[in-house]
Scaffold this active site. Structure first.
Site, mmCIF file in Angstrom:
data_model
loop_
_atom_site.group_PDB
_atom_site.id
_atom_site.type_symbol
_atom_site.label_atom_id
_atom_site.label_comp_id
_atom_site.label_asym_id
_atom_site.label_seq_id
_atom_site.Cartn_x
_atom_site.Cartn_y
_atom_site.Cartn_z
ATOM 1 N N ASP A 185 0.861 -1.182 0.000
ATOM 2 C CA ASP A 185 0.000 0.000 0.000
ATOM 3 C C ASP A 185 0.894 1.227 0.000
ATOM 4 O OD1 ASP A 185 -2.639 1.439 0.478
ATOM 5 O OD2 ASP A 185 -1.467 2.112 2.222
ATOM 6 N N GLU A 269 -1.743 -1.728 -6.113
ATOM 7 C CA GLU A 269 -3.002 -1.062 -6.429
ATOM 8 C C GLU A 269 -2.964 -0.446 -7.824
ATOM 9 O OE1 GLU A 269 -4.570 1.036 -2.509
ATOM 10 O OE2 GLU A 269 -2.429 1.357 -2.791
ATOM 11 N N CYS A 321 -11.996 -4.414 6.645
ATOM 12 C CA CYS A 321 -11.179 -5.129 7.624
ATOM 13 C C CYS A 321 -10.532 -6.338 6.945
ATOM 14 C CB CYS A 321 -12.023 -5.574 8.816
ATOM 15 S SG CYS A 321 -11.085 -6.494 10.063
ATOM 16 N N CYS A 324 -11.919 -9.866 8.867
ATOM 17 C CA CYS A 324 -13.285 -10.391 8.744
ATOM 18 C C CYS A 324 -14.020 -9.867 7.518
ATOM 19 C CB CYS A 324 -14.086 -10.046 10.007
ATOM 20 S SG CYS A 324 -14.331 -8.268 10.260
ATOM 21 N N CYS A 339 -11.332 -2.894 14.557
ATOM 22 C CA CYS A 339 -12.538 -3.589 14.121
ATOM 23 C C CYS A 339 -13.152 -4.343 15.302
ATOM 24 C CB CYS A 339 -12.210 -4.554 12.989
ATOM 25 S SG CYS A 339 -13.652 -5.439 12.321
ATOM 26 N N CYS A 341 -14.075 -7.261 15.386
ATOM 27 C CA CYS A 341 -13.609 -8.646 15.434
ATOM 28 C C CYS A 341 -12.321 -8.792 16.227
ATOM 29 C CB CYS A 341 -13.417 -9.191 14.025
ATOM 30 S SG CYS A 341 -12.018 -8.464 13.139
ATOM 31 N N ASP A 348 -2.467 1.431 7.054
ATOM 32 C CA ASP A 348 -1.723 1.116 5.834
ATOM 33 C C ASP A 348 -1.420 -0.377 5.745
ATOM 34 O OD1 ASP A 348 -1.793 3.766 5.190
ATOM 35 O OD2 ASP A 348 0.271 4.196 5.805
#
Length: 383
Positions: A185, A269, A321, A324, A339, A341, A348
């Site tokens: 990223d 990306e 996330c 999950c 998150c 979870c 990043d």
């Protein structure tokens, strides 16, 4: 396939003067041919072809001593350069795009001339480059060329002279790398972050040279147009820009080399950089990072090392996330991903793991993902 090898030339004062004369003669030839095409179309509604202008140049060599001093094949390459510019112009018209008529080149917009083949007007002799009517010029051969040399281009940038030798090389058949896969990223806070938490700090070469660049540009704006002092100041500004570009390119080469040594497959990306540059708050920082150039260099080095590079959709990688798949919306200023979870890590790195997941779904080699590798997120191991 073709690969370019760029070397620094070290001419003496006399050779540098002769190089400038040759470059200026090529520029005038380019502008003369452009004027002929423009006049022929305005008066006769016809387009001059390269063959006609090549014949005209051959006849001019008997009367024009400057044209006679040029290598004939090199002059033909300059005329073909104009011919390609018109071909691209007509192609844009047919495609319904903004045409952009080829324009006359000033001294600041014409910085190179080409020899179509090694041995015709140019020859490498040991650690020197022999140029027709210029002589033996020292060349910094920091690495050997590969394959068969096809074209030789002499160019100037930032007050320095370079030679680019384009060679035809065989395709690289490097074996697939056994190293693990990752996603990267790119960002502004850190230049890039990988799925396993490896981070490269941002460099921002333009930001470091901005104060000096502004000072030199203010001095340039006060110089009289067409004066020698203005030309001298333009070269100072060009040197600052060259230093920025060289620093950025050096970082890109070193980082891409490190990535190809660490990983066997890399997901990146597919960013809409042109659209991102419309954000006036971040445009300078984005342009300073040079993400597009970095991806080109990374792809080239990865191909030689047997490392696979896969482009994925970048939409929502920071909001999703990686553990999950739940969407966790957050502003750009929020740098930590939390998150429900239980997943808690830097945003990043979370984005890099999502990029890795999408890369695996896009066909990245699963053999490079080892079961139980703690550097990969849980969702990656399940794919």
């Amino acid at each position: 396939m073709y690969q370019a090898f760029k070397y620094r030339l070290e001419p003496n004062k006399s050779q540098e003067r002769e190089l400038e004369i040759v470059l200026e003669t090529h520029r005038r030839l380019y502008n003369d041919c452009l004027e002929q095409r423009k006049t022929a179309y305005e008066s006769e509604k016809r387009t001059l072809k390269y063959t006609e202008q090549s014949a005209w140049f051959k006849s001019q060599r008997t009367d024009n001593p400057w044209f006679a001093a040029l290598n004939f094949s090199s002059a033909q390459a300059t005329m073909r350069r104009l011919d390609k510019a018109f071909a691209a112009f007509f192609q844009r018209i047919k495609a319904g795009q903004t045409p952009g008529y080829p324009r006359f080149r000033s001294r600041s917009r014409f910085d190179s001339f080409t020899y179509p083949s090694l041995g015709d007007g140019v020859r490498v002799m040991g650690r020197k480059l022999r140029l027709q009517r210029i002589g033996l010029v020292r060349i910094n051969l920091h690495r050997p060329t590969e394959g068969e040399a096809k074209t030789v281009t002499v160019l100037t940038k930032g007050g320095k002279w370079y030679v680019v030798i384009t060679c035809e090389v065989e395709g690289w058949n490097a074996p697939d790398s056994p190293l693990p896969a990752t996603g990267i990223d790119v960002g502004i806070e850190s230049f890039l972050t990988t799925a396993d938490g490896f981070s490269v700090p941002t460099v921002r070469p333009l930001k470091h040279q901005l104060k000096r660049l502004r000072r030199e540009q203010r001095s340039l704006s006060r110089k009289k147009r067409g004066s020698k002092s203005r030309l001298k100041q333009r070269r100072k500004v060009a040197r600052v820009h060259a230093r920025v570009a060289n620093t950025r390119r050096d970082v890109h080469h070193k980082v891409s080399r490190e990535l190809t040594r660490r990983y066997g497959a890399i997901a990146v990306e597919n960013l809409n950089i042109a659209g991102m540059l419309r954000n006036h708050c971040l445009a300078r920082a984005i342009a300073d990072a040079g993400w597009y150039q970095f991806r080109l260099i990374l792809t080239h080095k990865a191909e030689k090392a047997g490392v696979q590079v896969v482009g994925v959709n970048a939409r929502g990688t920071s909001q999703e996330c990686s553990a999950c798949g739940l969407e966790v919306k957050k502003m750009l200023s929020v740098r930590w991903h939390e998150c429900s979870c239980g997943c808690s890590l830097h945003r990043d790195q979370n984005a890099a793991r999502n990029i890795l997941n999408r890369g695996l779904l896009a066909g990245m080699r699963p053999g490079n993902v080892k079961a139980g590798d703690t550097r990969l997120c849980s969702r990656s191991r399940l794919l």
